[in-house]
Design a protein around this motif. Sequence first.
Motif, PDB file in Angstrom:
ATOM      1  N   ASP A  58     -54.510   4.716 -70.484  1.00 13.13           N
ATOM      2  CA  ASP A  58     -53.792   4.818 -69.210  1.00 13.13           C
ATOM      3  C   ASP A  58     -54.726   4.929 -68.004  1.00 13.13           C
ATOM      4  N   GLY A  59     -56.051   4.858 -68.251  1.00 12.68           N
ATOM      5  CA  GLY A  59     -57.005   4.863 -67.151  1.00 12.68           C
ATOM      6  C   GLY A  59     -57.334   6.217 -66.575  1.00 12.68           C
ATOM      7  N   HIS A  60     -56.997   7.295 -67.281  1.00  7.93           N
ATOM      8  CA  HIS A  60     -57.262   8.641 -66.750  1.00  7.93           C
ATOM      9  C   HIS A  60     -58.682   9.113 -67.052  1.00  7.93           C
ATOM     10  N   VAL A  61     -59.287   8.574 -68.106  1.00 12.63           N
ATOM     11  CA  VAL A  61     -60.684   8.885 -68.425  1.00 12.63           C
ATOM     12  C   VAL A  61     -61.398   7.584 -68.739  1.00 12.63           C
ATOM     13  N   ALA A  62     -62.724   7.637 -68.742  1.00 15.52           N
ATOM     14  CA  ALA A  62     -63.515   6.454 -69.055  1.00 15.52           C
ATOM     15  C   ALA A  62     -63.249   6.006 -70.482  1.00 15.52           C
ATOM     16  N   VAL A  63     -63.326   4.709 -70.700  1.00 13.93           N
ATOM     17  CA  VAL A  63     -63.126   4.170 -72.044  1.00 13.93           C
ATOM     18  C   VAL A  63     -64.213   4.687 -72.992  1.00 13.93           C
ATOM     19  N   ALA A  64     -65.449   4.781 -72.493  1.00 11.97           N
ATOM     20  CA  ALA A  64     -66.555   5.287 -73.311  1.00 11.97           C
ATOM     21  C   ALA A  64     -66.380   6.776 -73.550  1.00 11.97           C
ATOM     22  N   ARG A  65     -66.435   7.188 -74.818  1.00 19.87           N
ATOM     23  CA  ARG A  65     -66.288   8.592 -75.185  1.00 19.87           C
ATOM     24  C   ARG A  65     -67.460   9.000 -76.069  1.00 19.87           C
ATOM     25  N   CYS A 185     -63.727  11.927 -66.441  1.00 22.35           N
ATOM     26  CA  CYS A 185     -62.413  11.699 -65.855  1.00 22.35           C
ATOM     27  C   CYS A 185     -62.504  10.722 -64.688  1.00 22.35           C
ATOM     28  N   SER A 186     -61.483   9.910 -64.553  1.00 24.15           N
ATOM     29  CA  SER A 186     -61.448   8.931 -63.467  1.00 24.15           C
ATOM     30  C   SER A 186     -61.413   9.608 -62.102  1.00 24.15           C
TER      31      SER A 186
END
Length: 224
Positions: A58-65, A185-186
């Motif tokens: 949903d774009g709330h955090v970066a895809v990279a984890r 976080c975005s």
Amino acid sequence: MATRKLLADLIDQYRRESGCRVSVTSIGGVEAVRRVQDGEPFDFAVLASGALERLAVDGHVAVARIEIVRSGMAVAVAAGAPHPDIGSAAALRDAILGASRIGYSTGPSGEHLLKLIARFGIAQVIGSRIVQTPPGVPVASLIASGEVELGFQQLSELTGAPGIEVVGPLPPDVQLTTVFSAAICSASQRQEAAARFLAFLASEQTDAVKRAHGMEPARGCTPR
């Protein structure tokens, strides 16, 4: 909440080694997800990997984890109480059947316990005896107060809690290992500083602290 004590110690270590101060708000996973979704200005989030993955979609955090730790579940009783046999799945089933009240938490560990109870075929027998804590409330507090006889939660949340004793981890064939990861976080306005701290969390210099909290280091990163 499973990483609350761990993060507190690692933040202190990071401050001593880098001079940088980090403030963490430790709350239940459900509440943490909601607050990140609401756009609160957090720089990073540490959650079970599945929750972070949903936030990333949903774009709330970066895809990279970045994977931080692997955490298993354990069983606990009140201090001084007899320790039931939990050495096998069958023994664990008997221990659950023999307990007057069983406590469990929200999140992955709670969901896993309910699945185990269903798998054991005892849901109808013990349905009135299982107690779920509110989000952010440790199962250890219910055990220590006598509200439940047997408690299930992440080992890291039970280790060192007053008034209880850890019986041991779940048997290997019914164990749940949760990977806790971190992502920027975005809404963050300090993404470079957050990235440096997350790199520290995943580094080898944090391994001893992770193990002291009943967790195993995890290292991996999803591609960007």
